[in-house]
Motif scaffolding. Structure first.
Motif, PDB file in Angstrom:
ATOM      1  N   PHE A   1      -3.101 -12.289  -2.276  1.00 45.79           N
ATOM      2  CA  PHE A   1      -1.892 -11.490  -2.142  1.00 45.79           C
ATOM      3  C   PHE A   1      -2.187 -10.060  -2.560  1.00 45.79           C
ATOM      4  O   PHE A   1      -3.120  -9.793  -3.312  1.00 45.79           O
ATOM      5  N   ILE A   2      -1.389  -9.156  -2.046  1.00 48.65           N
ATOM      6  CA  ILE A   2      -1.385  -7.774  -2.509  1.00 48.65           C
ATOM      7  C   ILE A   2      -0.321  -7.721  -3.598  1.00 48.65           C
ATOM      8  O   ILE A   2       0.819  -8.141  -3.381  1.00 48.65           O
ATOM      9  N   GLY A   3      -0.682  -7.216  -4.761  1.00 51.13           N
ATOM     10  CA  GLY A   3       0.231  -7.218  -5.899  1.00 51.13           C
ATOM     11  C   GLY A   3       1.092  -5.981  -6.027  1.00 51.13           C
ATOM     12  O   GLY A   3       1.961  -5.917  -6.888  1.00 51.13           O
TER      13      GLY A   3
ATOM     14  N   PHE B   1       2.148  -2.856   0.884  1.00 49.55           N
ATOM     15  CA  PHE B   1       2.355  -3.802   1.988  1.00 49.55           C
ATOM     16  C   PHE B   1       2.396  -3.022   3.304  1.00 49.55           C
ATOM     17  O   PHE B   1       2.796  -1.854   3.354  1.00 49.55           O
ATOM     18  N   ASN B   2       2.010  -3.680   4.383  1.00 52.25           N
ATOM     19  CA  ASN B   2       2.100  -3.121   5.743  1.00 52.25           C
ATOM     20  C   ASN B   2       1.254  -1.871   5.949  1.00 52.25           C
ATOM     21  O   ASN B   2       1.618  -1.000   6.722  1.00 52.25           O
ATOM     22  N   LYS B   3       0.121  -1.793   5.284  1.00 53.66           N
ATOM     23  CA  LYS B   3      -0.771  -0.643   5.443  1.00 53.66           C
ATOM     24  C   LYS B   3      -2.156  -1.051   5.949  1.00 53.66           C
ATOM     25  O   LYS B   3      -3.071  -0.247   5.974  1.00 53.66           O
ATOM     26  N   GLY B   4      -2.320  -2.321   6.314  1.00 55.59           N
ATOM     27  CA  GLY B   4      -3.605  -2.800   6.819  1.00 55.59           C
ATOM     28  C   GLY B   4      -4.564  -3.267   5.738  1.00 55.59           C
ATOM     29  O   GLY B   4      -5.679  -3.697   6.048  1.00 55.59           O
ATOM     30  N   LEU B   5      -4.151  -3.197   4.479  1.00 61.00           N
ATOM     31  CA  LEU B   5      -5.046  -3.595   3.388  1.00 61.00           C
ATOM     32  C   LEU B   5      -5.335  -5.087   3.387  1.00 61.00           C
ATOM     33  O   LEU B   5      -6.450  -5.507   3.061  1.00 61.00           O
ATOM     34  N   GLY B   6      -4.345  -5.897   3.721  1.00 54.35           N
ATOM     35  CA  GLY B   6      -4.553  -7.340   3.747  1.00 54.35           C
ATOM     36  C   GLY B   6      -5.663  -7.728   4.707  1.00 54.35           C
ATOM     37  O   GLY B   6      -6.515  -8.568   4.389  1.00 54.35           O
ATOM     38  N   THR B   7      -5.673  -7.119   5.867  1.00 53.84           N
ATOM     39  CA  THR B   7      -6.704  -7.407   6.862  1.00 53.84           C
ATOM     40  C   THR B   7      -8.079  -7.014   6.333  1.00 53.84           C
ATOM     41  O   THR B   7      -9.048  -7.779   6.455  1.00 53.84           O
ATOM     42  N   ILE B   8      -8.177  -5.853   5.710  1.00 51.31           N
ATOM     43  CA  ILE B   8      -9.458  -5.408   5.140  1.00 51.31           C
ATOM     44  C   ILE B   8      -9.904  -6.372   4.047  1.00 51.31           C
ATOM     45  O   ILE B   8     -11.062  -6.797   4.005  1.00 51.31           O
ATOM     46  N   MET B   9      -8.972  -6.744   3.156  1.00 53.71           N
ATOM     47  CA  MET B   9      -9.289  -7.666   2.061  1.00 53.71           C
ATOM     48  C   MET B   9      -9.839  -8.980   2.586  1.00 53.71           C
ATOM     49  O   MET B   9     -10.891  -9.451   2.140  1.00 53.71           O
ATOM     50  N   VAL B  10      -9.111  -9.579   3.514  1.00 58.03           N
ATOM     51  CA  VAL B  10      -9.489 -10.901   4.007  1.00 58.03           C
ATOM     52  C   VAL B  10     -10.819 -10.836   4.753  1.00 58.03           C
ATOM     53  O   VAL B  10     -11.690 -11.687   4.551  1.00 58.03           O
ATOM     54  N   LYS B  11     -11.014  -9.835   5.592  1.00 58.16           N
ATOM     55  CA  LYS B  11     -12.290  -9.719   6.312  1.00 58.16           C
ATOM     56  C   LYS B  11     -13.461  -9.579   5.343  1.00 58.16           C
ATOM     57  O   LYS B  11     -14.493 -10.234   5.503  1.00 58.16           O
ATOM     58  N   LYS B  12     -13.309  -8.718   4.324  1.00 57.90           N
ATOM     59  CA  LYS B  12     -14.382  -8.549   3.341  1.00 57.90           C
ATOM     60  C   LYS B  12     -14.627  -9.843   2.561  1.00 57.90           C
ATOM     61  O   LYS B  12     -15.771 -10.188   2.264  1.00 57.90           O
TER      62      LYS B  12
ATOM     63  N   ILE C   1       5.536 -20.288   7.198  1.00 57.76           N
ATOM     64  CA  ILE C   1       5.936 -19.972   8.573  1.00 57.76           C
ATOM     65  C   ILE C   1       6.875 -18.767   8.579  1.00 57.76           C
ATOM     66  O   ILE C   1       6.875 -17.972   9.513  1.00 57.76           O
ATOM     67  N   SER C   2       7.607 -18.591   7.480  1.00 53.18           N
ATOM     68  CA  SER C   2       8.549 -17.480   7.353  1.00 53.18           C
ATOM     69  C   SER C   2       7.880 -16.166   6.950  1.00 53.18           C
ATOM     70  O   SER C   2       8.568 -15.197   6.633  1.00 53.18           O
ATOM     71  N   ASN C   3       6.544 -16.110   6.977  1.00 52.99           N
ATOM     72  CA  ASN C   3       5.814 -14.906   6.583  1.00 52.99           C
ATOM     73  C   ASN C   3       5.015 -14.354   7.771  1.00 52.99           C
ATOM     74  O   ASN C   3       3.784 -14.440   7.799  1.00 52.99           O
ATOM     75  N   PRO C   4       5.701 -13.777   8.750  1.00 56.25           N
ATOM     76  CA  PRO C   4       4.994 -13.293   9.944  1.00 56.25           C
ATOM     77  C   PRO C   4       3.976 -12.194   9.647  1.00 56.25           C
ATOM     78  O   PRO C   4       2.969 -12.085  10.336  1.00 56.25           O
ATOM     79  N   ARG C   5       4.206 -11.402   8.606  1.00 59.35           N
ATOM     80  CA  ARG C   5       3.252 -10.342   8.258  1.00 59.35           C
ATOM     81  C   ARG C   5       1.897 -10.964   7.909  1.00 59.35           C
ATOM     82  O   ARG C   5       0.857 -10.516   8.385  1.00 59.35           O
TER      83      ARG C   5
END
Length: 178
Positions: free
Chosen positions: A100-102, A107-118, A138-142
């Protein structure tokens, strides 16, 4: 967002206060925990201290942006009996991840994608993972969009239909075994 500005390091005991702050934030707990049950520092110490010390086979990490902590990640090897309940053969090495991003302002800045890929790259380099799985509400489309951008696919609904089990192959051998 620059990939070089995001780093992932092993969690240590000095991170527990930050983790307690994140796990008492409604925006974080909405999808990682329970909004009605924020974590105290003592609860965080009890849960994550043994992971930091290596007493539990769940390996915790802190994500940093420009050297400042912004998120949490962990991985763990799925037990053979559990992976078979999901339909994966016992000859595969399956790892699960959570993250998770704390900091809600990130949120919504592309950091999650970078985190997970790394994180996936690190897991592939340091473990025997054939497959990495995660579950998301399922309720978390982001989060679902993030994981799909990283190469995960929806496999099946779990948790009484409230979550998606998502998976990503990490080796060419995996596809031959599925």
């Amino acid at each position: 967002m620059n990939l070089d500005n995001v780093s992932i390091r092993k969690m240590n005991h000095a991170d527990l206060e930050t983790m307690a702050r994140w796990l008492s934030t409604e925006a974080v707990l909405k999808f990682y925990g329970d909004v009605n049950s924020p974590f105290s520092l003592q609860q965080v110490e009890k849960k994550y201290g043994p992971r930091i010390d290596g007493d539990v086979l769940v390996v915790p990490f802190i994500v940093e942006l420009n050297g400042a902590p912004i998120g949490f990640m962990q991985y763990y090897k799925i037990e053979k009996c559990e992976q078979q309940t999901f339909g994966y053969p016992a000859n595969l090495d399956v790892y699960g991840i959570d993250q998770f991003i704390g900091v809600p302002s990130l949120f919504n800045k592309g950091l999650g994608t970078i985190m997970v890929k790394k994180f996936i790259v690190s897991i592939v380099e340091t473990t025997d993972a054939d497959l990495v799985i995660l579950d998301t509400a399922i309720s978390n489309p982001r989060a679902i969009r993030c994981y799909e951008k990283c190469g995960f696919s929806k496999m099946q609904k779990i948790n009484n239909g409230r979550s998606w089990l998502m998976a990503m192959q990490t080796s060419s051998q995996t596809s031959a075994n599925l």
